[in-house]
Motif scaffolding. Structure first.
Motif, short mmCIF file in Angstrom:
data_model
loop_
_atom_site.label_atom_id
_atom_site.label_comp_id
_atom_site.label_asym_id
_atom_site.label_seq_id
_atom_site.Cartn_x
_atom_site.Cartn_y
_atom_site.Cartn_z
N VAL A 3 2.20 -8.10 -5.03
CA VAL A 3 2.55 -8.10 -6.35
C VAL A 3 1.61 -7.08 -7.20
O VAL A 3 0.60 -7.45 -7.33
N PRO A 4 2.71 -5.55 -7.86
CA PRO A 4 1.71 -5.25 -8.86
C PRO A 4 1.27 -6.12 -9.64
O PRO A 4 -0.67 -5.76 -9.97
N GLY A 5 1.39 -7.14 -10.31
CA GLY A 5 0.49 -7.88 -11.27
C GLY A 5 -1.08 -8.32 -10.67
O GLY A 5 -2.17 -9.14 -11.34
N GLU A 6 -0.60 -9.18 -9.11
CA GLU A 6 -2.08 -9.64 -8.48
C GLU A 6 -2.57 -8.52 -8.19
O GLU A 6 -3.86 -8.51 -8.46
N TRP A 7 -2.35 -7.45 -7.53
CA TRP A 7 -3.22 -5.94 -7.44
C TRP A 7 -4.16 -5.57 -9.16
O TRP A 7 -5.18 -5.46 -9.18
N ARG A 8 -3.39 -5.70 -10.26
CA ARG A 8 -4.16 -5.77 -11.65
C ARG A 8 -4.89 -6.38 -11.59
O ARG A 8 -6.22 -6.29 -12.04
N SER A 9 -4.78 -7.80 -11.27
CA SER A 9 -5.63 -8.67 -11.50
C SER A 9 -6.67 -8.58 -10.52
O SER A 9 -8.10 -8.63 -11.11
N LEU A 10 -6.56 -8.44 -9.60
CA LEU A 10 -7.95 -8.18 -8.41
C LEU A 10 -8.74 -6.88 -8.99
O LEU A 10 -9.90 -7.05 -8.81
N SER A 11 -8.14 -5.85 -9.03
CA SER A 11 -9.05 -5.12 -9.82
C SER A 11 -9.56 -5.44 -11.03
O SER A 11 -10.49 -4.63 -11.18
N CYS A 13 -10.85 -8.17 -11.52
CA CYS A 13 -12.18 -8.75 -11.15
C CYS A 13 -12.93 -8.49 -10.57
O CYS A 13 -13.87 -9.02 -10.44
N LEU A 14 -12.90 -7.11 -9.16
CA LEU A 14 -13.81 -7.02 -8.65
C LEU A 14 -14.39 -5.13 -9.23
O LEU A 14 -15.09 -4.63 -8.47
N GLY A 15 -13.47 -4.91 -10.55
CA GLY A 15 -14.18 -4.23 -11.27
C GLY A 15 -13.46 -3.09 -10.35
O GLY A 15 -14.41 -2.00 -10.85
N LEU A 16 -12.73 -2.34 -10.30
CA LEU A 16 -12.42 -1.37 -9.25
C LEU A 16 -11.44 -0.79 -10.32
O LEU A 16 -10.57 -1.21 -11.47
N SER A 17 -12.06 1.04 -9.99
CA SER A 17 -10.52 1.68 -11.27
C SER A 17 -9.81 2.06 -10.51
O SER A 17 -9.38 1.12 -9.04
N PRO A 18 -8.41 2.40 -11.90
CA PRO A 18 -7.36 2.82 -10.62
C PRO A 18 -7.25 3.74 -9.16
O PRO A 18 -6.38 2.91 -8.26
N ARG A 19 -7.96 3.73 -9.39
CA ARG A 19 -8.07 5.03 -8.11
C ARG A 19 -8.26 4.10 -7.13
O ARG A 19 -8.57 4.41 -6.03
N GLU A 20 -9.74 3.27 -7.00
CA GLU A 20 -10.39 2.41 -6.59
C GLU A 20 -9.04 1.67 -5.50
O GLU A 20 -9.07 1.35 -4.11
N THR A 21 -8.62 0.58 -6.58
CA THR A 21 -7.37 0.68 -6.75
C THR A 21 -6.73 0.96 -5.31
O THR A 21 -5.97 0.66 -4.26
N GLY A 22 -6.44 2.70 -5.47
CA GLY A 22 -5.43 3.05 -4.33
C GLY A 22 -5.88 2.82 -3.28
O GLY A 22 -5.30 3.24 -2.22
N ILE A 23 -7.45 3.15 -3.07
CA ILE A 23 -7.93 3.78 -2.16
C ILE A 23 -7.74 1.82 -1.38
O ILE A 23 -7.44 2.18 0.03
N VAL A 24 -7.92 1.15 -2.19
CA VAL A 24 -8.00 -0.31 -1.31
C VAL A 24 -6.60 -0.55 -1.04
O VAL A 24 -6.74 -1.46 -0.20
N ARG A 25 -5.54 -0.02 -1.67
CA ARG A 25 -4.60 -0.62 -1.15
C ARG A 25 -3.85 -0.15 0.14
O ARG A 25 -3.27 -0.45 0.75
N ALA A 26 -4.73 1.32 0.82
CA ALA A 26 -4.45 1.86 1.42
C ALA A 26 -4.91 1.34 2.71
O ALA A 26 -4.25 1.10 3.95
N VAL A 27 -5.73 0.61 2.74
CA VAL A 27 -7.02 -0.18 3.15
C VAL A 27 -5.65 -0.99 3.79
O VAL A 27 -6.02 -1.55 4.86
N PHE A 28 -5.46 -1.19 3.18
CA PHE A 28 -4.90 -3.10 3.26
C PHE A 28 -2.89 -2.39 3.71
O PHE A 28 -2.31 -3.21 5.01
N ASP A 29 -2.99 -0.90 3.38
CA ASP A 29 -1.48 -0.85 4.49
C ASP A 29 -1.82 -0.31 6.20
O ASP A 29 -0.79 -0.39 6.18
#
Length: 97
Positions: A3-11, A13-29
């Motif tokens: 869920v979006p809150g989990e993605w925020r927490s993960l990004s 914790c992992l030190g990811l920028s919003p764009r990097e998080t979008g890329i990681v989400r695409a990998v998960f998709d």
């Protein structure tokens, strides 16, 4: 997947920028670099560069390694109640009695 809150927490914790998080989400998709580029309005080369930098940042060498790393981080996040809300302290004490 998350869920979006989990993605925020993960990004965070992992030190990811919003764009990097979008890329990681695409990998998960399961998106390819080409599909990710189309979805995010980037060139495939830019997506490839982002992935390479994310791999270095998270010390992984593949998409599979990235998935494992993110899942491992997710498991270490503090757990929330099923309804997504924290119980007030007074309610938690009352139930303990």
């Amino acid at each position: 997947m998350f869920v979006p809150g989990e993605w925020r927490s993960l990004s965070n914790c992992l030190g990811l920028s919003p764009r990097e998080t979008g890329i990681v989400r695409a990998v998960f998709d399961g998106d390819s670099e080409k599909r990710t580029a189309e979805r995010l309005g980037l060139s495939p080369h830019t997506v490839h560069t982002y992935l390479w930098r994310i791999y270095r940042k998270l010390q992984v060498q593949s998409r599979e390694g990235l998935l494992v790393r993110v899942f491992a981080e997710f498991r270490s996040l503090p757990k929330r109640p099923a309804n997504g809300r924290k119980r007030p302290v007074a309610e938690a004490k009352h139930r303990a009695l």
